[in-house]
Design an enzyme around this catalytic site. Structure first.
Site, PDB file in Angstrom:
ATOM      1  N   HIS A   9       0.816  -1.222   0.000  1.00 50.71           N
ATOM      2  CA  HIS A   9       0.000   0.000   0.000  1.00 50.71           C
ATOM      3  C   HIS A   9       0.846   1.267   0.000  1.00 50.71           C
ATOM      4  O   HIS A   9       0.548   2.235  -0.681  1.00 50.71           O
ATOM      5  CB  HIS A   9      -0.892   0.031   1.244  1.00 50.71           C
ATOM      6  CG  HIS A   9      -1.951  -1.017   1.229  1.00 50.71           C
ATOM      7  ND1 HIS A   9      -2.726  -1.314   2.308  1.00 50.71           N
ATOM      8  CD2 HIS A   9      -2.349  -1.825   0.244  1.00 50.71           C
ATOM      9  CE1 HIS A   9      -3.551  -2.279   1.991  1.00 50.71           C
ATOM     10  NE2 HIS A   9      -3.345  -2.615   0.746  1.00 50.71           N
ATOM     11  N   ARG A  64      -4.380  -4.148 -14.492  1.00 55.32           N
ATOM     12  CA  ARG A  64      -4.418  -5.206 -13.471  1.00 55.32           C
ATOM     13  C   ARG A  64      -5.554  -4.896 -12.489  1.00 55.32           C
ATOM     14  O   ARG A  64      -5.344  -4.240 -11.470  1.00 55.32           O
ATOM     15  CB  ARG A  64      -3.089  -5.271 -12.727  1.00 55.32           C
ATOM     16  CG  ARG A  64      -1.919  -5.785 -13.547  1.00 55.32           C
ATOM     17  CD  ARG A  64      -0.670  -5.898 -12.671  1.00 55.32           C
ATOM     18  NE  ARG A  64       0.355  -6.733 -13.256  1.00 55.32           N
ATOM     19  CZ  ARG A  64       1.376  -6.269 -13.970  1.00 55.32           C
ATOM     20  NH1 ARG A  64       1.499  -4.991 -14.200  1.00 55.32           N
ATOM     21  NH2 ARG A  64       2.281  -7.100 -14.446  1.00 55.32           N
ATOM     22  N   GLU A  70       0.559 -17.243 -20.469  1.00 56.55           N
ATOM     23  CA  GLU A  70       1.573 -17.169 -19.408  1.00 56.55           C
ATOM     24  C   GLU A  70       1.808 -18.526 -18.751  1.00 56.55           C
ATOM     25  O   GLU A  70       2.599 -18.659 -17.826  1.00 56.55           O
ATOM     26  CB  GLU A  70       1.208 -16.104 -18.358  1.00 56.55           C
ATOM     27  CG  GLU A  70      -0.192 -16.208 -17.799  1.00 56.55           C
ATOM     28  CD  GLU A  70      -0.551 -15.073 -16.839  1.00 56.55           C
ATOM     29  OE1 GLU A  70       0.355 -14.361 -16.390  1.00 56.55           O
ATOM     30  OE2 GLU A  70      -1.740 -14.925 -16.533  1.00 56.55           O
ATOM     31  N   ASP A 114       5.174 -14.555 -15.780  1.00 60.08           N
ATOM     32  CA  ASP A 114       4.826 -15.900 -15.341  1.00 60.08           C
ATOM     33  C   ASP A 114       5.325 -16.957 -16.305  1.00 60.08           C
ATOM     34  O   ASP A 114       5.796 -18.001 -15.891  1.00 60.08           O
ATOM     35  CB  ASP A 114       3.301 -16.026 -15.177  1.00 60.08           C
ATOM     36  CG  ASP A 114       2.866 -15.472 -13.845  1.00 60.08           C
ATOM     37  OD1 ASP A 114       3.455 -15.864 -12.825  1.00 60.08           O
ATOM     38  OD2 ASP A 114       1.948 -14.626 -13.819  1.00 60.08           O
ATOM     39  N   CYS A 173       2.442  -8.303 -22.487  1.00 60.95           N
ATOM     40  CA  CYS A 173       2.284  -7.340 -21.394  1.00 60.95           C
ATOM     41  C   CYS A 173       3.195  -7.683 -20.222  1.00 60.95           C
ATOM     42  O   CYS A 173       3.148  -7.035 -19.190  1.00 60.95           O
ATOM     43  CB  CYS A 173       0.828  -7.256 -20.957  1.00 60.95           C
ATOM     44  SG  CYS A 173       0.144  -8.832 -20.440  1.00 60.95           S
TER      45      CYS A 173
END
Ligand code: PEP
Ligand code: MG
Length: 584
Positions: free
Chosen positions: A196, A303, A436, A460, A507
């Site tokens: 955060h 995302r 991915e 990934d 991406c």
């Protein structure tokens, strides 16, 4: 006597928010309360309980103030990150027990708060998923706030002048409070690129590096520091030579940026007229202005799971529509590809699920296909934001045709539900999948029959293809973008996808690596979706080469047998053709 010269210390961390800063260190020391156990006299108990009550009330007041400040500075969405802490303060299960224990055990409030919250904290710190660990930070922050108020101490967060803030760990609240001063940069020991505090720092455009080993022990107040939020390098007490090098780098960077700004509104097209799409990866609405300024051809990856940060429950369909519309409106008529929630793996999870092997577990589309209502909520929200026909939907972690067909059935179901209510949407919304997982790569041609586009997720794909955990430092040298198997696999995906007459994009981070640009172009990639800061560099490379030349580079690389050989070759070309562009 003159003070001995301090020696230069170089640390490498995780680049979390871009930019270069040089300044003095302000060491942010968290209030680490020392708490002693004290037995109360019976007549003291009531007073202790009211002292506890007042401290909790005061803590809430403090947090509300920070919340208001965040809302003014960053808007409602970012302020919500602090809601998690306010919710903890309202948690009856924790605080009823705390009051009860003070009453029964007749012990001082500090001790009981420390002990009771400590139990939850230890459990959360041990959790495997990043989301729970992040919540552990929130809990620790709340505990320290209450203890500080019980001990009637004030938080020291003001400093003079402009400084680089160095700390062990910064909570979202700390980041905000500190930003009321002139913060040149943040450098911390703990924190992932999606924590955060990092999201807030990025939204405030403050350069940040996290994961710096022992930085709070190595740097002292007033030390000079150089922080490079692009590479993750931090130098404490830099030598004159290093300062000169960085000042040169900063100047070069600024000059280069100026030069690149002229490219912003030109197409990503090679010298011989081969045009590709150059889009941006995006996580926050606050990045939209920057993305537009950088001249992106839309968003290649939004995302959406970032919406879940700091939330106890999934955002409603209505809340999601509001958010998706912000993106679609801001970029219209350019396209925004919204990826459905990719939760699990190392990413946040709304409920604690313990998996031995989360990267091979319940993740991405697998979760959403099981959570039917949540999936339908999200798909309806995406559809409702698509009325201007510039929204596309993309599914993550797909490993079979069956999953794609099932996901598409959900999309059809969401469409029928909206039609039944006469709600408008783009009936021809484009659908894509991320490639991915190696199995998806192998069946790329079949996947192409089902969808409108493929987008390669190298982050990934590389970890699954090479069997190297993307977040495990021990094997990080084996995580190789330029492994010949990766390059050959990419060629296969691109070729097979095109054979199926869909466009193929990328991406994953590799798309934004300048060292890979000529190779990817030559392999025939149609779309590059990259971190917004890299857009101009990648465009400059594309606009300065011939497609035929890039194809030649790809052919040569495809014949090579080791990563070293490939990298050396690509570095040589880059140094010759683009000496200005930093390459790793
Ligand atoms: C990827 O895997 O390459 C990708 C873009 O997705 P993420 O990094 O969000 O897993
Ligand atoms: Mg991925």
């Amino acid at each position: 006597m003159t003070e001995p010269k301090k020696s230069e210390i170089i640390l490498k961390g995780i680049p979390a928010s871009p930019g270069i800063a040089k300044g003095s260190v302000y060491l942010f020391r968290k209030h680490e309360p020392t708490v002693e156990e004290r037995i109360l006299e019976t007549e003291e108990v009531e007073r202790e309980l009211s002292r506890l009550e007042q401290s909790i009330a005061r803590s809430k007041k403090e947090l509300r103030k920070i919340y208001d400040f965040a809302e003014k500075k960053l808007g409602n969405n970012q302020a919500k990150i602090l809601e998690a802490q306010l919710l903890i303060l309202d948690d009856a299960i924790i605080f009823d027990t705390v009051f009860e224990r003070v009453r029964k055990e007749k012990k001082n409030a500090e001790y009981i708060v420390q002990d009771e919250i400590g139990k939850y904290h230890r459990l959360m710190v041990a959790a495997r998923d990043e989301y729970t660990r992040e919540r552990a930070n929130d809990l620790e922050d709340v505990r320290n706030r209450i203890l500080r108020n019980l001990q009637e101490q004030r938080l020291v967060s003001k400093f003079e002048g402009a400084n680089i803030v160095v700390g062990q760990n910064l909570s979202a609240a700390d980041t905000l409070i500190l930003s009321r001063n002139e913060v040149l940069a943040f450098a911390t020991e703990i924190g992932g690129a999606t924590s955060h505090s990092v999201i807030l720092a990025r939204a405030m455009q403050i350069p940040t590096v996290v994961g710096l080993p022992h930085v709070a022990g190595k740097a002292h107040d007033g030390d000079t520091m150089i922080l490079d939020g692009y590479s993750g390098m931090v130098v404490i007490n830099p030598s004159e030579g290093t300062v000169r090098r960085y000042e040169r780098k900063l100047k070069e960077y600024k000059d280069f940026e100026k030069q690149l700004s002229t490219l912003r509104h030109l197409p990503a097209e090679t010298l011989d007229g081969h045009r590709v799409q150059l889009a941006a990866n995006i996580e926050l609405a606050e990045e939209l202005e920057f993305v537009k300024m950088q001249g992106a051809d839309g968003v290649g990856l939004y995302r959406s799971e970032v919406l879940l940060l700091g939330k106890e429950v999934f955002p409603s369909e209505h809340e999601q529509v509001q958010q998706y519309k912000v993106f679609a409106e801001a970029l219209y008529p350019k396209q925004v590809i919204i990826r459905t929630f990719d939760i699990g793996g190392d990413k946040l999870m709304m409920q604690a699920v313990s998996e031995k092997n989360p990267f091979l577990g319940w993740r991405g589309i697998r979760v959403m296909l099981d959570k039917e209502d949540l999936f339908l909520d999200q798909l309806r929200a995406i559809l409702r934001a698509s009325t201007r026909k510039n929204v596309a939907v993309m599914f993550p972690m797909v490993s079979s045709i069956k999953e794609v067909r099932n996901a598409k059935k959900f999309l059809e179901e969401a469409k029928s539900q909206l039609k039944a209510k006469d709600v408008l949407f783009d009936d021809k919304i484009k659908v894509g999948v991320m490639v991915e997982v190696p199995s998806a790569a192998v069946i790329a041609e079949d996947l192409a029959q089902e969808v409108d586009f493929l987008s390669i997720g190298t982050n990934d794909l590389i970890q699954y293809l090479l069997a190297v955990d993307r977040s495990n430092e021990i094997v990080s040298s084996l995580y190789q973008e330029f492994h010949p198997a990766v390059v050959r696999f990419l060629r296969r995906i691109i070729e097979r996808g095109k054979k199926g007459e869909v466009w193929v994009g990328m991406c994953g981070e590799m798309a934004g690596d300048p060292l890979a640009t000529m190779l990817l172009l030559g392999l025939g990639l149609d779309e590059f979706s990259v971190v917004p800061t890299m857009l101009p560099e990648i465009k400059k490379i594309i606009r300065s080469v011939h497609y035929t030349e890039a194809k030649h580079v790809a052919d040569k690389v495809l014949a090579m047998q080791t990563e070293d050989e490939i990298k050396t070759y690509l570095l040589r070309i880059m140094k010759e053709k683009f000496p200005d562009i930093p390459t790793g």
